[in-house]
Design a protein around this motif. Structure first.
Motif: not given
Length: 644
Positions: A625-640
């Motif tokens: 779950f922590a890894m999934l949250v990390g991936v989501v945060v990373f992708i969201t930040g990259y798109i932004y």
């Protein structure tokens, strides 16, 4: 003469101290007492032989044992110097210490730590015996300071003894700080700490000026002033004296050894030894004269009202030391050492006699709880008479020859400061006779003031305690008469040789021969008057002392409370020190150091670590779950960021 008898005289006490101290439990108290006493008898016998050969035979010598310090210009050997002054000190220290050791066998017979006690006594004696250079002298002074701490606080179950030991240690550290600065000054100016090197250069350096604390001083004046600060601490001169009466908390043999032959005489010995320097420091000698006279006077006034038998004698010691120092101040070095010599016998006699009284009274030291015992302990009574007569300088007793020549020499000096010392010395002579006979009358005469049980058990001390008293009584009777000619009489020049240095025109002992007759008679007259006043107040009209105390209440309280020196030092020294210590503890250490350190940054880091550690659960789905949250945060930040 036995080869290297000097080694036996100096190191026998050290051997005894080591055997009793290290092996006392194995060999037992009796064996420890036997060994230390036997070695002290050997040391005393060797000291007598050395005195005959060195002092009376005029054969001074030095024995180099080994090189101690060799660093650059500082070259110090451990050696034994036996000239006339050292021979006198050896016979005083070893002679009196021998009597104290033997006396202690009886006095301390019920103590559980006798071996340790005799070890300390012997160690104390050794520390007084070695001084061929200033480094050795400093080493000996520190050894004496340590042993005094151990002996004064020997009965460490008593809080008062612990406080007294700490007080003696601290007051002597103050004095020794001055001595250490003096030694540094000597090495800076003379480039050596060996007596012979210093003395050979003294005259050529008499006008040298040095800078100290931003001010310029005559080098020899500054050095001698610092050395005298050391002497003030060791020899309990006014201002650094408050440890001396409190030293009575130790066993009575300790009082006798400290006050008669060892610690308190160290300062007198050092100033006499350094006479080639002090002779060129006239302002310092004038200061010593004033301080000595004030010490003799103030101590005598305090002794007038004390009720503890040992404290009366302790203040008497302080007063007599004052006499010795103003003798040194007026260049009467031989007279000062002569009084040191005779004083050792009668003061040890008085202290050990007081111990015999305390022993007879079941440990009681308050003279107000004594009285009416002279018939029960007649030997002690007679011996105390002898000690008192020697102390006040009664004709033909030891003090008559040594104390009177000090007063005569100060009168012969002729200056206003010398006259000041003379008249304070005369006043102290009257008070000495008064408080000595006050002690005698309160202790031995009148109606018994102790309880019935105590009076039933009053008895004379055993032979092992009385024997040393008889030997000391012989010294109190005859030491002055026998050695007057050598120390201050017609043979003094040959006796002292080059040991004591006096500039031409400064020999007040020689000038004293021209004094008016009344100068020599006045101390004896004062002594008789003092005895008479004590007889009236404590035998004929016993109600008068309380009335006089009431009529002169401020003066009585001043004397009874020892001029409030302890209270003064408490408020100007102890209270500020405790206040500062408490602030540094509560604010500096507690709030600042602990607040910023263990309770501040360190506590924050520890708390963060504890919070972070909770994330480490050990479950795979938590980490997924922590890894999934990390991936989501990373992708969201990259798109932004790409849209920017």
């Amino acid at each position: 003469m036995i080869p290297h008898i000097e080694i036996l005289a100096v190191f026998s006490p050290l051997v005894g101290a080591l055997i009793a101290g290290l092996f006392g439990k194995q060999i037992g108290d009796k064996a420890a007492n036997f060994v230390t006493c036997a070695l002290m008898i050997l040391a005393a016998g060797c000291s007598i032989a050395l005195f005959q050969d060195v002092a009376l035979g005029h054969a001074p010598r030095t024995i180099d044992l080994f090189t101690w310090i060799n660093s650059g210009k500082l070259n110090v050997s451990w050696s034994l110097r036996f000239d006339q002054l050292a021979a006198v000190m050896a016979i005083v220290v070893n002679g009196v210490s021998c009597m104290v050791h033997i006396y202690s066998v009886g006095y301390m017979s019920h103590d559980k730590a006798r071996a340790r006690f005799t070890s300390y006594l012997s160690g104390f004696t050794f520390a007084m015996l070695t001084a061929n250079n200033l480094v050795q002298l400093f080493f000996g002074w520190e050894g004496v300071g340590l042993m005094s701490y151990l002996l004064i606080g020997f009965w460490n179950e008593k809080e008062s003894a612990n406080r007294a030991a700490i007080k003696a240690f601290v007051m002597n550290r103050i004095g020794d700080f001055g001595l250490a600065l003096g030694l540094m000054g000597i090495f800076f100016v003379f480039g050596s700490l060996n007596f012979d090197d210093i003395f050979a250069q003294a005259a050529s350096y008499k006008d040298v000026v040095v800078t100290f604390l931003g001010y310029q001083f005559n080098a020899i004046n500054l050095i001698c002033a610092l050395l005298f600060v050391g002497a003030m601490g060791k020899s309990a001169q006014l201002g650094l004296h408050t440890w001396l009466p409190d030293a009575m908390e130790g066993p009575t043999p300790v009082s006798a050894l400290i006050h008669a032959a060892t610690m308190v005489t160290a300062g007198v010995f050092m100033v006499a030894r350094m006479s080639p320097l002090f002779e060129y420091a006239e302002p310092v000698r004038e200061f010593i004269t004033v301080m000595g006279a004030l010490t003799a006077f103030v101590a005598a006034t305090i002794a007038l009202t004390q009720n503890d038998i040992k404290r009366v004698i302790a203040y008497s010691t302080m007063s007599q030391l004052g006499y010795m120092f103003f003798a040194l101040g007026v260049s009467a070095y031989g007279a000062a050492i002569f009084h040191l010599f005779t004083h050792a016998f009668f003061k040890a006699l008085l202290f050990l006699g007081a111990g015999s009284v305390i022993h007879a009274m079941g440990g009681e030291q308050d003279m107000r709880k004594m009285g009416g015992i002279w018939k029960l302990i007649p030997q002690t009574y007679i011996l105390m008479w002898i000690g008192n007569l020697a102390l006040i300088g009664a004709p033909f007793f030891a003090g008559y020859y040594s104390k009177d020549i000090i007063l005569e020499s100060s009168f012969a000096g002729g200056s206003q400061i010398d006259d000041f010392a003379f008249w304070l010395g005369i006043a102290a002579a009257f008070m000495t006779a008064f408080y000595s006979w006050r002690l005698l009358f309160m202790t031995f005469h009148g109606k018994p003031r102790a309880d019935h049980h105590t009076m039933e058990h009053v008895h004379e001390s055993p032979l092992v305690m009385m024997g040393p008293l008889y030997v000391l009584a012989l010294g109190a009777l005859f030491a002055g008469m026998a050695f007057h000619g050598y120390f201050v009489g017609e043979d003094k020049a040959a006796f002292w040789g080059k040991t004591l240095f006096i500039l031409p025109g400064d020999d007040t002992v020689a000038k004293a021969e021209q004094d008016p007759q009344w100068v020599g008679l006045l101390p004896t007259i004062m002594g008789v008057c003092g005895i008479f006043v004590a007889f009236v107040l404590y035998i004929l009209a016993t109600g008068l002392p309380s009335k006089i105390a009431s009529a002169f209440k401020p003066l009585y309280k001043l004397s009874l409370n020892k001029w409030y020196f302890d209270e003064l030092y408490h408020y100007i020294g102890v209270v500020p020190a405790f206040f500062l210590g408490r602030k540094l503890w509560k604010v500096g250490d507690g709030k600042i150091i602990d607040g910023l350190g263990p309770n501040g940054v360190a506590a924050t880091v520890a708390e963060a670590a504890r919070g972070t550690s909770k994330l480490q659960t050990g479950y795979v789905y938590h980490y997924a779950f922590a890894m999934l949250v990390g991936v989501v945060v990373f992708i969201t930040g990259y798109i932004y960021l790409m849209q920017k």
